[in-house]
Design an enzyme around this catalytic site. Structure first.
Site, PDB file in Angstrom:
ATOM      1  N   CYS A 136     -20.795  76.530 -22.371  1.00 57.55           N
ATOM      2  CA  CYS A 136     -22.076  77.181 -22.079  1.00 57.55           C
ATOM      3  C   CYS A 136     -21.956  78.447 -21.225  1.00 57.55           C
ATOM      4  O   CYS A 136     -21.579  78.390 -20.075  1.00 57.55           O
ATOM      5  CB  CYS A 136     -22.984  76.192 -21.348  1.00 57.55           C
ATOM      6  SG  CYS A 136     -22.834  74.505 -21.925  1.00 57.55           S
TER       7      CYS A 136
ATOM      8  N   CYS B 176     -28.482  83.561 -14.728  1.00 54.25           N
ATOM      9  CA  CYS B 176     -29.321  82.462 -14.245  1.00 54.25           C
ATOM     10  C   CYS B 176     -29.132  82.358 -12.738  1.00 54.25           C
ATOM     11  O   CYS B 176     -28.056  82.651 -12.224  1.00 54.25           O
ATOM     12  CB  CYS B 176     -28.883  81.162 -14.918  1.00 54.25           C
ATOM     13  SG  CYS B 176     -29.855  79.717 -14.449  1.00 54.25           S
TER      14      CYS B 176
ATOM     15  N   CYS C  84     -26.220  75.738 -10.818  1.00 56.49           N
ATOM     16  CA  CYS C  84     -25.603  74.433 -11.105  1.00 56.49           C
ATOM     17  C   CYS C  84     -24.077  74.581 -11.056  1.00 56.49           C
ATOM     18  O   CYS C  84     -23.518  75.519 -11.621  1.00 56.49           O
ATOM     19  CB  CYS C  84     -26.052  73.922 -12.477  1.00 56.49           C
ATOM     20  SG  CYS C  84     -27.831  73.660 -12.571  1.00 56.49           S
TER      21      CYS C  84
ATOM     22  N   CYS D  18     -21.818  74.960 -14.311  1.00 51.47           N
ATOM     23  CA  CYS D  18     -22.297  75.831 -15.391  1.00 51.47           C
ATOM     24  C   CYS D  18     -21.773  77.258 -15.270  1.00 51.47           C
ATOM     25  O   CYS D  18     -21.825  77.864 -14.194  1.00 51.47           O
ATOM     26  CB  CYS D  18     -23.821  75.829 -15.379  1.00 51.47           C
ATOM     27  SG  CYS D  18     -24.535  76.861 -16.658  1.00 51.47           S
TER      28      CYS D  18
ATOM     29  N   GLU E  90     -25.978  85.441 -25.340  1.00 51.64           N
ATOM     30  CA  GLU E  90     -25.375  84.657 -26.417  1.00 51.64           C
ATOM     31  C   GLU E  90     -26.330  83.617 -26.980  1.00 51.64           C
ATOM     32  O   GLU E  90     -27.200  83.092 -26.288  1.00 51.64           O
ATOM     33  CB  GLU E  90     -24.062  84.016 -25.971  1.00 51.64           C
ATOM     34  CG  GLU E  90     -24.151  82.900 -24.990  1.00 51.64           C
ATOM     35  CD  GLU E  90     -22.760  82.339 -24.641  1.00 51.64           C
ATOM     36  OE1 GLU E  90     -22.098  82.934 -23.788  1.00 51.64           O
ATOM     37  OE2 GLU E  90     -22.356  81.313 -25.209  1.00 51.64           O
TER      38      GLU E  90
ATOM     39  N   SER F 166     -35.331  72.960 -22.467  1.00 51.21           N
ATOM     40  CA  SER F 166     -34.533  72.211 -21.493  1.00 51.21           C
ATOM     41  C   SER F 166     -34.661  72.852 -20.119  1.00 51.21           C
ATOM     42  O   SER F 166     -34.468  74.053 -19.961  1.00 51.21           O
ATOM     43  CB  SER F 166     -33.069  72.217 -21.941  1.00 51.21           C
ATOM     44  OG  SER F 166     -32.262  71.559 -20.998  1.00 51.21           O
TER      45      SER F 166
ATOM     46  N   CYS G 239     -29.809  77.702 -30.815  1.00 47.83           N
ATOM     47  CA  CYS G 239     -29.911  77.542 -29.358  1.00 47.83           C
ATOM     48  C   CYS G 239     -30.005  78.941 -28.748  1.00 47.83           C
ATOM     49  O   CYS G 239     -29.115  79.772 -28.948  1.00 47.83           O
ATOM     50  CB  CYS G 239     -28.664  76.813 -28.851  1.00 47.83           C
ATOM     51  SG  CYS G 239     -28.546  76.735 -27.058  1.00 47.83           S
TER      52      CYS G 239
ATOM     53  N   GLY H 281     -29.835  80.584 -18.878  1.00 47.41           N
ATOM     54  CA  GLY H 281     -31.122  80.814 -18.221  1.00 47.41           C
ATOM     55  C   GLY H 281     -31.933  79.558 -18.022  1.00 47.41           C
ATOM     56  O   GLY H 281     -31.681  78.528 -18.656  1.00 47.41           O
ATOM     57  N   GLU H 282     -32.891  79.650 -17.114  1.00 50.79           N
ATOM     58  CA  GLU H 282     -33.795  78.530 -16.854  1.00 50.79           C
ATOM     59  C   GLU H 282     -35.180  78.912 -17.396  1.00 50.79           C
ATOM     60  O   GLU H 282     -35.843  79.801 -16.860  1.00 50.79           O
ATOM     61  CB  GLU H 282     -33.843  78.258 -15.341  1.00 50.79           C
ATOM     62  CG  GLU H 282     -34.955  77.351 -14.876  1.00 50.79           C
ATOM     63  CD  GLU H 282     -35.094  76.037 -15.660  1.00 50.79           C
ATOM     64  OE1 GLU H 282     -34.085  75.388 -15.972  1.00 50.79           O
ATOM     65  OE2 GLU H 282     -36.245  75.688 -15.989  1.00 50.79           O
TER      66      GLU H 282
ATOM     67  N   HIS I 188     -28.362  64.740 -14.769  1.00 49.63           N
ATOM     68  CA  HIS I 188     -26.981  64.852 -14.288  1.00 49.63           C
ATOM     69  C   HIS I 188     -26.624  64.013 -13.062  1.00 49.63           C
ATOM     70  O   HIS I 188     -25.515  64.152 -12.531  1.00 49.63           O
ATOM     71  CB  HIS I 188     -26.596  66.316 -14.008  1.00 49.63           C
ATOM     72  CG  HIS I 188     -26.793  67.241 -15.169  1.00 49.63           C
ATOM     73  ND1 HIS I 188     -26.597  66.851 -16.468  1.00 49.63           N
ATOM     74  CD2 HIS I 188     -27.173  68.538 -15.224  1.00 49.63           C
ATOM     75  CE1 HIS I 188     -26.843  67.875 -17.274  1.00 49.63           C
ATOM     76  NE2 HIS I 188     -27.209  68.901 -16.551  1.00 49.63           N
TER      77      HIS I 188
ATOM     78  N   ASN J  27     -18.228  70.290 -20.059  1.00 51.07           N
ATOM     79  CA  ASN J  27     -17.314  71.304 -20.591  1.00 51.07           C
ATOM     80  C   ASN J  27     -16.585  71.922 -19.415  1.00 51.07           C
ATOM     81  O   ASN J  27     -17.233  72.540 -18.572  1.00 51.07           O
ATOM     82  CB  ASN J  27     -18.097  72.419 -21.280  1.00 51.07           C
ATOM     83  CG  ASN J  27     -18.446  72.090 -22.703  1.00 51.07           C
ATOM     84  OD1 ASN J  27     -17.598  71.650 -23.467  1.00 51.07           O
ATOM     85  ND2 ASN J  27     -19.690  72.291 -23.052  1.00 51.07           N
TER      86      ASN J  27
HETATM   87  N1  SAH Z   1     -31.492  75.843 -17.472  1.00 56.75           N
HETATM   88  C1  SAH Z   1     -31.777  74.859 -18.470  1.00 56.75           C
HETATM   89  C2  SAH Z   1     -31.224  75.156 -19.847  1.00 56.75           C
HETATM   90  C3  SAH Z   1     -29.859  75.738 -19.986  1.00 56.75           C
HETATM   91  S1  SAH Z   1     -28.436  74.731 -19.791  1.00 56.75           S
HETATM   92  C4  SAH Z   1     -31.332  73.504 -18.002  1.00 56.75           C
HETATM   93  O1  SAH Z   1     -30.726  73.415 -16.939  1.00 56.75           O
HETATM   94  O2  SAH Z   1     -31.633  72.526 -18.661  1.00 56.75           O
HETATM   95  C5  SAH Z   1     -28.425  73.563 -21.112  1.00 56.75           C
HETATM   96  C6  SAH Z   1     -27.749  72.254 -20.729  1.00 56.75           C
HETATM   97  O3  SAH Z   1     -26.327  72.409 -20.616  1.00 56.75           O
HETATM   98  C7  SAH Z   1     -28.218  71.728 -19.371  1.00 56.75           C
HETATM   99  O4  SAH Z   1     -28.393  70.341 -19.444  1.00 56.75           O
HETATM  100  C8  SAH Z   1     -27.055  72.093 -18.488  1.00 56.75           C
HETATM  101  O5  SAH Z   1     -27.052  71.344 -17.325  1.00 56.75           O
HETATM  102  C9  SAH Z   1     -25.888  71.833 -19.408  1.00 56.75           C
HETATM  103  N2  SAH Z   1     -24.620  72.433 -19.016  1.00 56.75           N
HETATM  104  C10 SAH Z   1     -24.404  73.617 -18.426  1.00 56.75           C
HETATM  105  N3  SAH Z   1     -23.093  73.841 -18.231  1.00 56.75           N
HETATM  106  C11 SAH Z   1     -22.457  72.758 -18.717  1.00 56.75           C
HETATM  107  C12 SAH Z   1     -21.095  72.387 -18.808  1.00 56.75           C
HETATM  108  N4  SAH Z   1     -20.136  73.154 -18.362  1.00 56.75           N
HETATM  109  N5  SAH Z   1     -20.832  71.193 -19.384  1.00 56.75           N
HETATM  110  C13 SAH Z   1     -21.804  70.404 -19.871  1.00 56.75           C
HETATM  111  N6  SAH Z   1     -23.109  70.696 -19.806  1.00 56.75           N
HETATM  112  C14 SAH Z   1     -23.438  71.864 -19.227  1.00 56.75           C
END
Ligand code: SAH
Length: 359
Positions: A342, A121, A125, A128, A101, A200, A114, A168-169, A225, A299
């Site tokens: 996300c 991934c 986290c 996520c 996506e 990011s 984006c 993804g990272e 975070h 979220n």
């Molecule tokens: N892997 C990378 C990029 C993808 S995530 C990273 O971790 O930065 C992009 C951003 O969205 C990151 O800051 C991630 O921590 C955040 N994110 C992921 N799921 C989320 C959620 N449910 N609510 C808010 N932020 C979220």
């Protein structure tokens, strides 16, 4: 099966830099040098979806290309457009049946896309959705580029900014991401300024240092975070590998090398990292650092059980940072009416196998 193998062996020509393509065209295909420039323009400026479209090249050249190479070009599986602000979420189908996506956001300064950097991934986290099924595979440079190309073609307007903040990272797919950035920002492609590209990361320290050493002018965003190691480890497994001290050292290194201001993402999760004490601790951690903090009320994702803090908790957190002289904003939510947090869109799609179409 035979067909699939043949496809796999074909060269992913849209992932080549102009230098590589020139070498390939001259030495493997036996073409004159200027043809490489034409081919590159068809792929990265005119955004061709097939070799057949490349009418500057003779029929036999196109046939030669089709025999040896594949031109990555996604199928648009689904598109959701917000009636509130025009934000659009796209689901793209890849050649191997995977789905990714991408999101288009409309700002005053232009269009921002984006993109995802991996299918799934493996960073884990807790809040996520993208990581729930684990990592399926890395995306190639061409697959990342085509997320942008497809969207630019779909809206018929120039994309001005790209953020690598989708599924993804990026530093878990380092080489392909760098290749993608070089092609995207190169003068012979879409020529999107590196200053308009943001990557990011969840904080893979060696990746940040290697990235700094490349001396690109890309903005780096760090998913922080948390304000201490214990809280961070509860939310992000990667924090067990790298401490906050190591992470912030690498951030300083990035700043020294590139002269660029960093962004820190801080998703506020009720009861986990949103207290006033956390805000003060975070302020201490970032004191004197030329940076920007982006607060994102988390979220909610069904499987994670994480909740957003109350609005007043968010504004209290923000004001503590402000009082300490830290640049901070609360991220504006876009496309609320189409929002699936996300990575949720892909997950929903994968489990329901919706048919091709548009909402
Ligand atoms: N892997 C990378 C990029 C993808 S995530 C990273 O971790 O930065 C992009 C951003 O969205 C990151 O800051 C991630 O921590 C955040 N994110 C992921 N799921 C989320 C959620 N449910 N609510 C808010 N932020 C979220």
């Amino acid at each position: 099966m035979k067909m699939e193998n043949a496809a796999e062996e074909k060269i992913d020509i849209r992932s080549m830099t102009l230098d590589e393509l020139t070498d390939f065209s001259v030495n493997t295909l036996g073409w004159q040098k200027y043809r490489a420039g034409q081919l590159y323009r068809w792929m990265h400026v005119r955004l061709a979806g097939s070799f057949d479209e490349m009418t500057e090249l003779s029929k036999s050249m196109r046939a030669q290309l089709a025999q040896t190479c594949r031109l990555v070009s996604h199928k648009m599986v689904r598109r959701y457009v917000s009636k509130i602000d025009g934000t659009a979420k796209y689901l793209f189908g890849l050649d191997d049946g995977n789905v990714i996506e991408s999101v288009l956001m409309r700002y005053r300064y232009g269009l921002s896309v984006c993109i995802s950097s991996q299918v799934g991934c493996r960073m884990g986290c807790r809040f996520c959705a993208s990581t729930i099924g684990g990592l399926v595979r890395n995306l190639t440079a061409s697959e990342m580029l085509d997320e942008i190309y497809q969207i630019q073609k779909d809206v018929g307007q120039r994309v001005s900014n790209v953020v690598v903040m989708g599924t993804g990272e990026p530093f878990d797919n380092f080489d392909n991401v760098i290749r993608m950035i070089r092609i995207l920002s190169g003068p012979d492609g879409l020529n999107i300024s590196q200053r308009s590209i943001t990557v990011s990361t969840c904080g893979i320290v060696p990746g940040i240092r290697d990235f700094a050493d490349l001396g690109l002018q890309v903005t780096l965003a760090i998913s922080l975070h948390a304000s201490n190691d214990a809280d961070r480890q509860r939310l992000m497994p990667v924090a067990r590998r790298y401490s906050l001290t190591e992470l912030l050292d690498a951030c300083h290194y990035y700043q020294e090398k590139t002269g660029k201001r960093l962004s820190f993402e801080y998703s506020l999760v009720s009861g986990a990292n949103d207290s006033e004490a956390s805000a003060r601790e975070l302020a201490g951690l970032l004191k004197g650092f030329d940076c920007h903090v982006n607060l994102i009320p988390v979220n909610p994702v069904e499987e994670t059980g994480m909740r957003q803090p109350q609005a007043q908790t968010v504004s209290r957190f923000k004001s503590v940072l402000e009082k300490n002289g830290i640049n901070v904003t609360i991220r504006r939510e876009m496309g609320r009416d189409i929002s699936a947090a996300c990575g949720q869109l892909r997950k929903k799609y994968m489990s329901s196998q919706l048919s091709v179409g548009e909402d």
